[in-house]
Design a protein around this motif. Sequence first.
Motif, mmCIF file in Angstrom:
data_model
loop_
_atom_site.group_PDB
_atom_site.id
_atom_site.type_symbol
_atom_site.label_atom_id
_atom_site.label_comp_id
_atom_site.label_asym_id
_atom_site.label_seq_id
_atom_site.Cartn_x
_atom_site.Cartn_y
_atom_site.Cartn_z
ATOM 1 N N TYR A 241 -2.475 -28.268 8.530
ATOM 2 C CA TYR A 241 -1.063 -28.535 8.784
ATOM 3 C C TYR A 241 -0.210 -27.262 8.785
ATOM 4 O O TYR A 241 0.689 -27.110 9.628
ATOM 5 C CB TYR A 241 -0.551 -29.561 7.771
ATOM 6 N N SER A 242 -0.483 -26.355 7.856
ATOM 7 C CA SER A 242 0.291 -25.115 7.842
ATOM 8 C C SER A 242 0.011 -24.282 9.091
ATOM 9 O O SER A 242 0.919 -23.636 9.646
ATOM 10 C CB SER A 242 -0.020 -24.307 6.576
ATOM 11 N N GLU A 243 -1.236 -24.292 9.555
ATOM 12 C CA GLU A 243 -1.571 -23.554 10.770
ATOM 13 C C GLU A 243 -0.891 -24.164 11.991
ATOM 14 O O GLU A 243 -0.364 -23.440 12.850
ATOM 15 C CB GLU A 243 -3.083 -23.526 10.962
ATOM 16 N N LEU A 244 -0.881 -25.481 12.066
ATOM 17 C CA LEU A 244 -0.221 -26.145 13.188
ATOM 18 C C LEU A 244 1.284 -25.872 13.173
ATOM 19 O O LEU A 244 1.885 -25.607 14.225
ATOM 20 C CB LEU A 244 -0.474 -27.647 13.134
ATOM 21 N N ALA A 245 1.894 -25.965 11.997
ATOM 22 C CA ALA A 245 3.331 -25.733 11.885
ATOM 23 C C ALA A 245 3.686 -24.319 12.334
ATOM 24 O O ALA A 245 4.692 -24.105 13.030
ATOM 25 C CB ALA A 245 3.790 -25.968 10.450
ATOM 26 N N ALA A 246 2.844 -23.349 11.956
ATOM 27 C CA ALA A 246 3.096 -21.966 12.343
ATOM 28 C C ALA A 246 2.887 -21.759 13.843
ATOM 29 O O ALA A 246 3.692 -21.105 14.512
ATOM 30 C CB ALA A 246 2.196 -21.031 11.547
ATOM 31 N N ASP A 247 1.820 -22.344 14.372
ATOM 32 C CA ASP A 247 1.504 -22.145 15.791
ATOM 33 C C ASP A 247 2.526 -22.799 16.716
ATOM 34 O O ASP A 247 2.824 -22.266 17.795
ATOM 35 C CB ASP A 247 0.109 -22.693 16.102
ATOM 36 N N TYR A 248 3.058 -23.951 16.314
ATOM 37 C CA TYR A 248 3.978 -24.682 17.186
ATOM 38 C C TYR A 248 5.444 -24.507 16.778
ATOM 39 O O TYR A 248 6.339 -25.014 17.453
ATOM 40 C CB TYR A 248 3.625 -26.170 17.194
ATOM 41 N N GLY A 249 5.667 -23.792 15.673
ATOM 42 C CA GLY A 249 7.034 -23.554 15.238
ATOM 43 C C GLY A 249 7.783 -24.812 14.864
ATOM 44 O O GLY A 249 8.962 -24.972 15.186
ATOM 45 N N VAL A 250 7.098 -25.745 14.160
ATOM 46 C CA VAL A 250 7.725 -27.007 13.768
ATOM 47 C C VAL A 250 7.829 -27.079 12.245
ATOM 48 O O VAL A 250 7.009 -26.489 11.530
ATOM 49 C CB VAL A 250 6.921 -28.217 14.298
ATOM 50 N N PRO A 251 8.839 -27.768 11.734
ATOM 51 C CA PRO A 251 8.970 -27.911 10.280
ATOM 52 C C PRO A 251 7.843 -28.751 9.702
ATOM 53 O O PRO A 251 7.324 -29.664 10.358
ATOM 54 C CB PRO A 251 10.327 -28.590 10.107
ATOM 55 N N LEU A 252 7.491 -28.450 8.463
ATOM 56 C CA LEU A 252 6.376 -29.131 7.792
ATOM 57 C C LEU A 252 6.763 -29.531 6.379
ATOM 58 O O LEU A 252 7.268 -28.719 5.604
ATOM 59 C CB LEU A 252 5.159 -28.204 7.732
ATOM 60 N N TYR A 253 6.540 -30.797 6.060
ATOM 61 C CA TYR A 253 6.565 -31.254 4.674
ATOM 62 C C TYR A 253 5.104 -31.297 4.251
ATOM 63 O O TYR A 253 4.341 -32.150 4.714
ATOM 64 C CB TYR A 253 7.207 -32.637 4.556
ATOM 65 N N PRO A 254 4.646 -30.356 3.393
ATOM 66 C CA PRO A 254 3.208 -30.106 3.224
ATOM 67 C C PRO A 254 2.361 -31.288 2.765
ATOM 68 O O PRO A 254 1.236 -31.449 3.242
ATOM 69 C CB PRO A 254 3.185 -28.979 2.184
ATOM 70 N N PHE A 255 2.889 -32.124 1.832
ATOM 71 C CA PHE A 255 2.059 -33.193 1.288
ATOM 72 C C PHE A 255 2.895 -34.449 1.130
ATOM 73 O O PHE A 255 3.773 -34.522 0.267
ATOM 74 C CB PHE A 255 1.470 -32.756 -0.051
ATOM 75 N N PHE A 256 2.605 -35.446 1.943
ATOM 76 C CA PHE A 256 3.412 -36.665 1.985
ATOM 77 C C PHE A 256 3.515 -37.332 0.615
ATOM 78 O O PHE A 256 4.570 -37.869 0.264
ATOM 79 C CB PHE A 256 2.808 -37.645 3.000
ATOM 80 N N LEU A 257 2.455 -37.321 -0.166
ATOM 81 C CA LEU A 257 2.415 -38.043 -1.442
ATOM 82 C C LEU A 257 2.848 -37.188 -2.630
ATOM 83 O O LEU A 257 2.613 -37.569 -3.780
ATOM 84 C CB LEU A 257 1.013 -38.600 -1.682
ATOM 85 N N GLU A 258 3.471 -36.059 -2.363
ATOM 86 C CA GLU A 258 3.940 -35.183 -3.435
ATOM 87 C C GLU A 258 4.866 -35.938 -4.385
ATOM 88 O O GLU A 258 5.797 -36.624 -3.971
ATOM 89 C CB GLU A 258 4.704 -34.002 -2.827
ATOM 90 N N GLY A 259 4.566 -35.844 -5.683
ATOM 91 C CA GLY A 259 5.420 -36.453 -6.689
ATOM 92 C C GLY A 259 5.078 -37.882 -7.052
ATOM 93 O O GLY A 259 5.650 -38.428 -8.009
ATOM 94 N N VAL A 260 4.147 -38.501 -6.316
ATOM 95 C CA VAL A 260 3.795 -39.893 -6.631
ATOM 96 C C VAL A 260 2.293 -40.093 -6.834
ATOM 97 O O VAL A 260 1.885 -40.973 -7.597
ATOM 98 C CB VAL A 260 4.304 -40.862 -5.536
ATOM 99 N N ILE A 261 1.464 -39.309 -6.158
ATOM 100 C CA ILE A 261 0.013 -39.487 -6.253
ATOM 101 C C ILE A 261 -0.447 -39.260 -7.694
ATOM 102 O O ILE A 261 0.005 -38.347 -8.376
ATOM 103 C CB ILE A 261 -0.728 -38.515 -5.290
ATOM 104 N N GLY A 262 -1.313 -40.137 -8.171
ATOM 105 C CA GLY A 262 -1.838 -40.024 -9.524
ATOM 106 C C GLY A 262 -0.987 -40.684 -10.585
ATOM 107 O O GLY A 262 -1.401 -40.764 -11.749
#
Length: 233
Positions: free
Chosen positions: A176-197
């Motif tokens: 995802y970070s590579e795609l965001a950099a290559d296409y110049g699009v914003p990225l929220y790195p991990f959808f489940l951040e703050g809730v998983i586990g």
Amino acid sequence: MARRWLSYAICALIVQSLAACSEEPPVGNNAAPVVTEQENEASAMDRKLVVAFGDSLYAGYGVAQDESFPHELERILRAQGHAVEVRNAGVSGETTQGGLERLAFTLDGLPRKPDLVLLGLGGNDMLRGLDPEQSEKNLRAMLDILKARELPVMLTGMLAAPNMGKDYGRRFNAIYSELAADYGVPLYPFFLEGVIGNRKFMQSDSLHPNALGIDIVAEKIAPLVSRSLTAAR
């Protein structure tokens, strides 16, 4: 007989008067505004259209539709003053290959060109142990389609589960970070951040957030969506 006809005449006059009153438009503060179909369509056109294109995390697996991520994201954005509609284009069980196969069809079926596309796929690829190289290839193909249509995109990423192994995790997590950099699009790195586990925020399968978890996810993602909509003007 004359009295009877007089009574009929009086009744007729009363009926005619009432009918005439009923035909007059209502006046005063109690008058309900008449909204035409054209006005409704114009109002819809004034709203930003965001398409949430993803898997079960977008679709709202295990929760009511008015508790799904797109619904909650729309609610939050509107509370912040955005005139926006977030359309749910999530499909439970979807892989990146399935997403690629239906992307053009989904876009063609929209009432108009979206102002932003949220792209959130890859989690099911990971859970099935599919080759990260193929997942990345499919995501690139989708980004190419969106770029060709001149549609702004925002990615929401996923991380590999620890039991997939370090090598698999390293390859998958870099997508995802590579795609965001290559296409110049914003990225929220991990959808489940703050809730998983956290059992308080997850369903019993430990894979999907419950309604409380979705609220947290939407609150975290909303600022980036807001900035992306502003940048897309």
